[in-house]
Design a protein around this motif. Sequence first.
Motif: not given
Length: 720
Positions: A292-308
């Motif tokens: 929301l603040r315009g930062v290019t952001t990526f996420l990683s945690h165990a409940s995201l799909s492997a592809d994600e």
Amino acid sequence: MSADALDLLDPILVHHIVNSLGWRSLRPLQQEAMEPVLAGQDAVLLAPTAGGKTEAAVLPLLTRAQRQGWKGTSILYVTPLKALLNNLHPRLETYTGWVGRTAELWHGDVTATRRRRILAQRPDLLLTTPESLEAMLVSVNVDHRAFFSGLHSVIVDEVHAFAGDDRGWHLLAVLERLQKVVGRPVQRIGLSATVGNPRQLLDWLQGSGRGRRPGRVVAPGVTLPEPDSGDPSVSLPEGRPVTPPPGDVELDYVGSVANAATVIAALHRGEKRLVFCESRRTVEELGEQLRLRGVTTFLSHASLSADERRRAEAAFAEARDCVIVSTSTLELGIDVGDLDRVIQIDAPPTVASFLQRLGRTGRRPGTTRNCLFLALDDAGLLSAASLLLAWSRGWVEPVVPPPDPRHLVAQQILALCLQERRVGENLWQEWWGGLNPFGTAAEPVVRHLVEQGYLERDGGTLFIGPEAERRFGQRHFMDLTASFTAPPEFTVLSGRTEIGRTDPDLLTEEVEGPRKLLLAGRSWLVTYIDWRRRRCFVEPTDEGGRAKWSGFGPERVRSRALTRAARDVLLGSDPPVALTRRAMARLAMAREAHLDVVHPGGTLIIRDGDGDVRWWTWAGHRANATLAASLSPVTIPHRRVDDRFIALRDDLTPQAWRAALADARAGLTLPEVDIRAVRGLKFAEALPERLAEATLAARLADEAGARAVLAEDVRFVVRP
């Protein structure tokens, strides 16, 4: 370049080290590890993240393979994470290729076609997980005796991540069975960042070979405790003047996830930042706020799909001026490119975990390791300050295997019967080479398995019984190869693309208006729920989604050392790091609020104006649980245990206290066990109930910590 160390390696490897890698020298760990690894010794190799541990093990092992003419799959490379295996595979494929050898992956995501090719053409080096290794041993499609016939060495990466929980017992037991299949001792090499008790970690890794095979800890620049000192940890004496360890570390108080996002968005623009959070929910909320603040952001945690996760990690590795927000999934050695900054929300659970995270930075020449702590509340600020104080004293947690893994003994005996089809009822102990707890102590577990129909006995042999078929037989006994239980979750799909998984509570609780989820840092509108197949279909929507994962894993508890460090902070000790004005002001408020419950000369029993009585031990969760059970005549039954204090009866008298104290000093009692916790212990149903409860009780206890508190002075205080 150290000519002596290089001379020990295969000439082809030396050529590529100099010309392909462009290395002008070997790192200290790689030089010191050369001799013991080439000699076939067991070893634990210690170095910070990016310290060259993989090469320190693999290059001398490939040299041995060449000189001794190893055939077939001769080296196993075991890690706790599939993502780490995927990350390592291209590098190890390159190294093995230099000497005309091969490296392959084998884990749950590898296709059946690729597995058949691996079985037909055995690779020289196989990267796998303990669960996949055991699946190979029990599979009817794998001739495990032929496949592993050439095995000589096993590398266990991130060995500390195994040793501290049940996956470590599972790994050790599988390695013992594998060694029995191979018919000769198999060299074991553990790779780890700094741990508090490396010699004990080596003893643990050696398993049944401890004392029979030579072993060595290789840790350049680290002063190790004496082998027989009795001190399991690396630490400095209390009160000794210390110099802060190297690194640019700062502690700030921000008060909320939104404020943390504002700080991160404003600071270090143009840099690549890795942010660690202590829950998946915080990862999601912070990821949304940063976007929301315009930062290019990526996420990683165990409940995201492997592809994600792979898309996020690959994009982050290639980008600049961006942030990746993660749980501990990126704490281990997965390469996400060249980092500029590490930011920690609140505090990690251990000093060892912090060292792993700090080690993700400072890899480029001319840069230093750094970490910015952002506390979301007062509890997070105190946790961070106490952890940094312990770190500054040179203290690191000892890695201690959980005691009495009887549930895994049951699992291993069942798995062995699957592997061998029939096992002699007097010979099963031989498969673990006398390794405790898989020896005579396991006999009551075997009797129970037979009595309850998990095993059948016939003609002097044991084999899988109808109850094991009923409980674990689905999908070819796949559930039997995992040593932990994952909570049930719903798969979330946008069209045919899997986004990840969410807690079912979010799909059942009442809401006003449309139901929205927060996943992968984006909000999703729920359009359809397939209850039978546990699937949830969504489409993108504006903000307003919620994230939640309840789970039922072991509760995170603070150790005695970190709880005592928190008391030291409240008594006035500042961690020797940069403290912002906000952090200093909030710490001053915390000290004022706790002024009456800390004392440098011992512990306090305080009766307040409402009649509540609390013993402020500052002893940590497990020591307090042990004390509460041991002082049962004067404690309140079934009261939730706190890290800092124990609730006492409001009719406590000095006479009753002295009597209870004398009984506790004469003999401690293990904490009582909630039956719901027993149900959460995987394979507990294959144990007698009393043994399952005893297993959990031993794991909840800290007898040494309890005795230390009982030896301290106690002051009684009555508040008006």
